[in-house]
Motif scaffolding. Sequence first.
Motif, PDB file in Angstrom:
ATOM      1  N   ARG A  66     -11.793 -65.989  -4.173  1.00 20.50           N
ATOM      2  CA  ARG A  66     -13.017 -65.190  -4.391  1.00 20.50           C
ATOM      3  C   ARG A  66     -14.136 -65.721  -3.491  1.00 20.50           C
ATOM      4  O   ARG A  66     -14.374 -66.922  -3.414  1.00 20.50           O
ATOM      5  CB  ARG A  66     -13.437 -65.278  -5.873  1.00 20.50           C
ATOM      6  N   PRO A  67     -14.837 -64.817  -2.791  1.00 20.63           N
ATOM      7  CA  PRO A  67     -15.859 -65.227  -1.819  1.00 20.63           C
ATOM      8  C   PRO A  67     -17.030 -65.975  -2.481  1.00 20.63           C
ATOM      9  O   PRO A  67     -17.290 -65.790  -3.665  1.00 20.63           O
ATOM     10  CB  PRO A  67     -16.347 -63.901  -1.237  1.00 20.63           C
ATOM     11  N   TYR A  84     -18.974 -61.046  -4.471  1.00 23.68           N
ATOM     12  CA  TYR A  84     -18.724 -59.999  -3.476  1.00 23.68           C
ATOM     13  C   TYR A  84     -19.755 -60.163  -2.361  1.00 23.68           C
ATOM     14  O   TYR A  84     -20.937 -60.340  -2.648  1.00 23.68           O
ATOM     15  CB  TYR A  84     -18.930 -58.580  -4.034  1.00 23.68           C
ATOM     16  N   TRP A 142     -11.225 -58.833  -4.250  1.00 26.74           N
ATOM     17  CA  TRP A 142     -12.133 -59.984  -4.257  1.00 26.74           C
ATOM     18  C   TRP A 142     -12.091 -60.721  -5.603  1.00 26.74           C
ATOM     19  O   TRP A 142     -12.334 -61.911  -5.678  1.00 26.74           O
ATOM     20  CB  TRP A 142     -13.569 -59.538  -3.951  1.00 26.74           C
ATOM     21  N   ASP A 156     -17.627 -64.302   4.583  1.00 28.84           N
ATOM     22  CA  ASP A 156     -18.480 -64.892   3.557  1.00 28.84           C
ATOM     23  C   ASP A 156     -18.226 -66.404   3.451  1.00 28.84           C
ATOM     24  O   ASP A 156     -19.171 -67.184   3.318  1.00 28.84           O
ATOM     25  CB  ASP A 156     -18.234 -64.196   2.210  1.00 28.84           C
ATOM     26  N   ALA A 175     -14.313 -61.321   3.030  1.00 29.39           N
ATOM     27  CA  ALA A 175     -14.209 -62.570   2.270  1.00 29.39           C
ATOM     28  C   ALA A 175     -14.227 -63.759   3.232  1.00 29.39           C
ATOM     29  O   ALA A 175     -14.921 -64.759   3.003  1.00 29.39           O
ATOM     30  CB  ALA A 175     -12.934 -62.576   1.431  1.00 29.39           C
TER      31      ALA A 175
END
Lengths: 447, 447
Positions: free
Chosen positions: B206-207, B211, B163, B114, B111
């Motif tokens: 949340r990335p 995901y 996530w 990202d 995460a």
Amino acid sequence: MKKRDEQLHLGAFIYYTGHHSAGWRHPDSGVEQMFDIQLYKKLAQTAERGKFDMMFFADLLYVYGVDQAASGMLEPLTLLSALSQVTERIGLTATVSTTYSEPYNVARKFASLDFISGGRAGWNIVTSQQDIEANNYGKDKHPEHGLRYEMAREFVDVVTQLWDSWEDDALVLDREKGQFADPAKVTAIDYKGKWYSSKGPLNVPRPPQGYPVLIQAGSSGPGQDFAASIGEVVFTAQQSLAAAQTFYSEVHAKLAKYGRTDQELRIMPGLSPILGDTVEEAQRKYQELQALIPPDAAVRLLSGMLSFDLSSYPVDEELPDIPDPVEASNGMKSRIQLIMDMARKEKLSILELGRRILGARGHMQFVGTPEQLVDLMENWFHSYGCDGFNIMPPVLPDDLTDFVDKVIPILQQRGLFRDEYTGTTLREHLGLARPQVGHFRQAAVTS
Amino acid sequence: MKKRDEQLHLGAFIYYTGHHSAGWRHPDSGVEQMFDIQLYKKLAQTAERGKFDMMFFADLLYVYGVDQAASGMLEPLTLLSALSQVTERIGLTATVSTTYSEPYNVARKFASLDFISGGRAGWNIVTSQQDIEANNYGKDKHPEHGLRYEMAREFVDVVTQLWDSWEDDALVLDREKGQFADPAKVTAIDYKGKWYSSKGPLNVPRPPQGYPVLIQAGSSGPGQDFAASIGEVVFTAQQSLAAAQTFYSEVHAKLAKYGRTDQELRIMPGLSPILGDTVEEAQRKYQELQALIPPDAAVRLLSGMLSFDLSSYPVDEELPDIPDPVEASNGMKSRIQLIMDMARKEKLSILELGRRILGARGHMQFVGTPEQLVDLMENWFHSYGCDGFNIMPPVLPDDLTDFVDKVIPILQQRGLFRDEYTGTTLREHLGLARPQVGHFRQAAVTS
């Protein structure tokens, strides 16, 4: 008496968007960029402009109170690896818990960071604090305080032995003969401990610094022994010069027991400066920040720290009697003692105490002008209270910029801080020798 | 029939200083820089100049045969975090084993990657292969093949749920009200599995990609099911178009069982090209490389792969009878089958077989001109053998540079590959939709 370094050492402590718990609400905070690398790039480049010894990233393995508090953190090693490419000299240190990691992974990650940064990595070794962290890792309870240190000591043994598993000159790279490395210099460690085992060797050669710098933050009894046995930098919370001096001499006194000398240790208390051009301006800023702390957050934090539910007590009265809070707490023992002492001595109300702690989170809160701050730093440094400070700007990024623009030049004028980096590795900045293979193993045997 | 992407997808596979096992001995290899970020920076920038979809870092959790083989690897996530700051578009994917990591740590690291890369992260999910890896993590034996996949499936469940533990719009950042996030949108996952448990929520939102892209490399029976259930990119070893077509259709046929569509999967076999301006030049280079493989290394590798000691057999004769090597091997089942078939069919000697495998390590070895290579790639792509390739340059960095300078322009002229990046995230490069919260959970329920 210990030979002092000529100048003090400074870390730039990065915690959310400011060390002050309500700092994120301040108009100067970069909270919108809390998950954006641009913020951290700016912080790292500002600290490097200020010639700081190192960036220092805190870490927690849970989120808490997302409604009111800044919560969630990008993983610190991820950040440091990225920052290694946009800085050239500053040390890059991060907190990684021994309780919820594997020694082989930790050894490898810090070795890799040390390689890609050209010898600028440091590991702040913590054991984590809360059951809520254990729950994220499939465990019901966080291990008890003494046990955690016992495990951590073994964890560090494994990691340092893995770093030593390639000798410094193991790589041969002889294309002609087809010899990559000398197999006599890359050896299994066959570590079989009570808590951890690892065969080795590590799959990365010995790091440029030998070992990335080992930083330790426990100030309680077992924490002090752990620090004395392997800490090269000790990060600590100290509220007064007298207490800092006591801590400084106590930890140094323990070094010999572990076969170590005074020159192998740097003690750096946390220091959270709220600055103004005048004392009044600094005070105003302090009051502004304190007023941003929601009362129920203050009470909740205090309840959590003391393992005692204060929510039914009037916030404007003093703490009730709490049965043995230091023992009840499985977390930061030494910090809890400081808090209790402060509350009794100053007769603080629950809200005042809660806000006071949440503000600087148990660390020294300075409120005043840059000149006054430098006076304090100079006094602590020259009085054997510390070897430097971990600077905790209450609101990021602006209070770090302020420190670099207003405090660093005064430190430099007084000859207390470097004008330019003279070395390239973090060890060189800190004046710490590069450890030989087996360094801490020897220390462990002596103990 | 599946609607094809208009153009193929390419990964730049990074393995030591070249995919060929003796590649490090070649004069063009960058082996002196194997632990230096400058090499990886050059590779990443070269691949980005070639408009590759992604960099793809292999990983192993042990060192082996350091005397003869290039061994040891900087930790891939450390490298990718650093490379995120010196590239702008290319996807950054790395192998991380589910067997020797904690789901909470893995979820958080990817995460974080990202975030700092602006949505360019991908995770190649592997279960590791050898007891020697288990030994580094305090275990005697590596878990058995089927069990590893069962554990891996659960591991990925935990990670994707973590996530998802922050909804996309959970962050509020309201300074005035003092609200950081909406607590109704940051929720515990309370995952209690057979192998892994985690309470959550994750301590990172949340990335950007929802995901990070999920990549999977198992091609055996359980591997295919795992790939069909959660693989968005499948990396596979295929020696012929016919075999590749079979694999392609078999994995696609399994998607429906897991509630997934054809559009959610990209299959990318490995392809190791040895290029020359003429076929003769390419052949010469191939022979040169093969001759650099030490005979005993070839025999040792083959013995290891087949779990059968060949050291007492004459190297110029064919393989002896080996009792059920596919079952005996706890590692790469599908790869072992390929090797046995090749040996019997071509009547290779032990040395020839060992060198053949060590050369391309079970992946497709192409030897020829850039035009011929593009013919092959076009044919596989248009015949539903694949959606692209994971390119495995035998010697790094030069063979990647060669591929970018000589092969990419031909692919572009034929309209088979992008002239410029059109998206900014790895999902956009691959034509994969951003998954909604609960995406793979739903898939799991359907199965």
